[in-house]
Design an enzyme around this catalytic site. Structure first.
Site, PDB file in Angstrom:
ATOM      1  N   VAL A 182       0.868  -1.189   0.000  1.00  0.00           N
ATOM      2  CA  VAL A 182       0.000   0.000   0.000  1.00  0.00           C
ATOM      3  C   VAL A 182       0.903   1.237   0.000  1.00  0.00           C
ATOM      4  CG1 VAL A 182      -1.878   1.218   1.170  1.00  0.00           C
ATOM      5  CG2 VAL A 182      -1.681  -1.263   1.414  1.00  0.00           C
ATOM      6  N   LEU A 186       6.059   4.594   0.237  1.00  0.00           N
ATOM      7  CA  LEU A 186       5.761   5.422   1.419  1.00  0.00           C
ATOM      8  C   LEU A 186       5.791   4.573   2.689  1.00  0.00           C
ATOM      9  CD1 LEU A 186       2.792   7.584   0.030  1.00  0.00           C
ATOM     10  CD2 LEU A 186       5.182   8.247   0.291  1.00  0.00           C
ATOM     11  N   GLY A 233      -0.439   5.757 -19.399  1.00  0.00           N
ATOM     12  CA  GLY A 233      -0.079   4.547 -18.646  1.00  0.00           C
ATOM     13  C   GLY A 233      -0.380   4.627 -17.161  1.00  0.00           C
ATOM     14  N   ASP A 247      -9.102  -2.150  -6.602  1.00  0.00           N
ATOM     15  CA  ASP A 247      -7.699  -2.067  -6.192  1.00  0.00           C
ATOM     16  C   ASP A 247      -7.578  -1.269  -4.889  1.00  0.00           C
ATOM     17  OD1 ASP A 247      -4.872  -2.540  -6.721  1.00  0.00           O
ATOM     18  OD2 ASP A 247      -4.763  -0.367  -6.998  1.00  0.00           O
ATOM     19  N   LYS A 251      -6.311  -2.654  -1.067  1.00  0.00           N
ATOM     20  CA  LYS A 251      -5.306  -1.972  -0.237  1.00  0.00           C
ATOM     21  C   LYS A 251      -5.889  -1.600   1.126  1.00  0.00           C
ATOM     22  CE  LYS A 251      -2.690  -0.184  -4.157  1.00  0.00           C
ATOM     23  NZ  LYS A 251      -2.555   0.936  -5.086  1.00  0.00           N
TER      24      LYS A 251
END
Ligand SMILES: NC(=O)c1ccc[n+]([C@@H]2O[C@H](COP(=O)([O-])OP(=O)(O)OC[C@H]3O[C@@H](n4cnc5c(N)ncnc54)[C@H](OP(=O)(O)O)[C@@H]3O)[C@@H](O)[C@H]2O)c1
Length: 385
Positions: A182, A186, A233, A247, A251
């Site tokens: 996730v 970060l 993209g 998605d 997460k």
């Protein structure tokens, strides 16, 4: 960069012994500091995996001389070949991998090798998006491997399977790190885990989890932004995978479990941005109807005065836990409202932090940052071995 495994350099390295179980190798002369050896097998060398291998081979000498860490890449697998070299694979990995013959079951061969040789401190790094590989984690753990994964599939398995893997890891005293599941590079999962285990109660998490949806809503003109996001993209080849919100939901599920919630994917309320009549058609037919998609999204929520639209993943834990993902109007001046482009942002509310959340914000996707996050997991793991 010159790699460390040439014959001329090998004498400067510690004695290598496959049979050594400790993972530490004495150096000569005996006054020198002993090095901790990690054996690394990489599954997947695509966008993230390739960047990871390049970063690792570039940094290996510095880790050896400055951190007393001897990290040896002993295997690189793709879906059709396994390059295996217990002496180590260096910066010329692309050439060597390209010359490796076809194998019908590269990861099976890797597991067989590890079962036989039991390389100490063996770390398997999964940089695929493959459900087949995630299904083999138990075999890898039984063979004595630690796991690091940018692949999030194992963490979204049904709870019984999720817990069984953790039980197995505990039984075999293996580690499993997945910071990049996730928010890519970060520093989120490890910190959440620390807060949770230190007894703080995470009361809410609110965030922008998806680079592609972030990109879409950081502009005023959805009709223009949607084809541009696809063209540049930012989305999957079938953009419905992003627009469905699934998605983001996966997460959110990973974070929810990290803070101790026993939840399944089905427990999450997910608002899909795909109009119902375009959910089952071909990708080509869908791409021809992008104006319909933009119109459908515009009708869902109108931003209030001084606010902007964001696709937000949110969990609250007070009372009955609630997890949802959907389009929200948020103040333009808030941390979520200020995020631009494909960046990610997470607000974490806890009992100790009170009404002022701590906020993590930055590039939440991209090969280099994700690979750096995987590398971070490897270094974190090295301190636990
Ligand atoms: N890109 C990002 O910004 C980002 C951010 C966070 C997390 N991630 C995660 O990182 C992972 C990798 O993404 P990517 O963009 O690097 O994917 P990618 O470019 O498509 O590369 C995937 C790699 O996995 C290999 N692979 C696939 N199935 C395999 C199998 N059954 N056995 C062995 N190898 C297999 C592929 O080998 P072949 O070519 O032989 O099939 C390829 O080398 C994904 O789980 C993704 O969700 C990516």
């Amino acid at each position: 960069m010159e790699h460390l495994y040439t014959q001329s350099r090998i004498s400067s390295l510690p004695t290598y012994s496959i049979g050594c179980r400790t993972g530490y190798y004495s150096t000569t002369p005996s006054s020198a500091v002993s090095k901790k050896v990690l054996h690394v097998a990489c599954i997947g060398h695509g966008t993230v995996g390739g960047a990871f291998l390049d970063q690792l081979t570039a940094q290996r000498q510095a880790l050896y001389s400055e951190e007393s860490l001897d990290i040896r890449i002993v295997a690189i697998a793709s879906s059709h070949a396994l390059l295996l070299d217990p002496k180590g694979i260096g910066a010329d990995w692309r050439r060597r991998k390209a010359e490796t013959p076809y194998s019908s079951d590269p990861v099976g061969s890797l597991i067989d090798y590890q079962r036989t040789h039991r390389l100490p401190n063996m770390v398997v790094v999964d940089n695929t998006a493959s459900a087949q590989i995630a299904a083999r984690y138990p075999e890898l753990v039984r063979a004595g491997c630690h796991l690091i994964s940018s692949n999030k599939i194992a963490n979204t398995h049904p709870l019984a399977q999720y817990r069984a893997l953790r039980q197995l890891l505990e039984t075999h005293r293996r580690h499993y790190l997945y910071e990049t599941n996730v928010g890519a590079g970060l520093p989120l999962i490890d910190h959440l885990h620390l807060l949770h285990t230190s007894g703080d109660q995470i009361t809410a998490i609110r965030g922008l989890f998806s680079g592609s949806l972030g990109y879409l809503f950081s502009t005023d003109d959805l009709i223009q932004a949607l084809p541009r996001a696809i063209h540049e993209g930012y989305t999957e080849p079938d953009p419905r995978l992003d627009l469905s919100g699934m998605d983001v939901a996966r997460k959110l599920l990973i974070l929810a479990r990290e803070v101790g919630l026993s939840v399944e994917l089905e427990d999450i309320e997910v608002q899909s941005l795909v109009p119902p009549h375009l959910r089952n058609c071909s990708v080509e037919a869908f791409l021809e109807k992008l104006p319909d998609v933009a119109a459908y999204i515009r009708e869902m929520v109108q931003p209030a005065e001084g606010e902007v639209l964001r696709y937000v993943g949110e969990l609250t834990t007070e009372g009955k836990p609630r997890l949802r993902c959907g389009l929200k109007s948020v103040p333009a001046e808030s941390s979520l409202g200020q995020v631009e482009g494909a960046d990610s942002c997470f607000e974490i509310y806890t009992r100790s932090y009170g009404v002022t959340p701590f906020v993590i914000r930055g590039a939440g996707a991209g090969a280099e940052v994700t690979a750096r996050g995987v590398f971070g997991d490897l270094l974190r793991l090295s301190t636990r071995l």
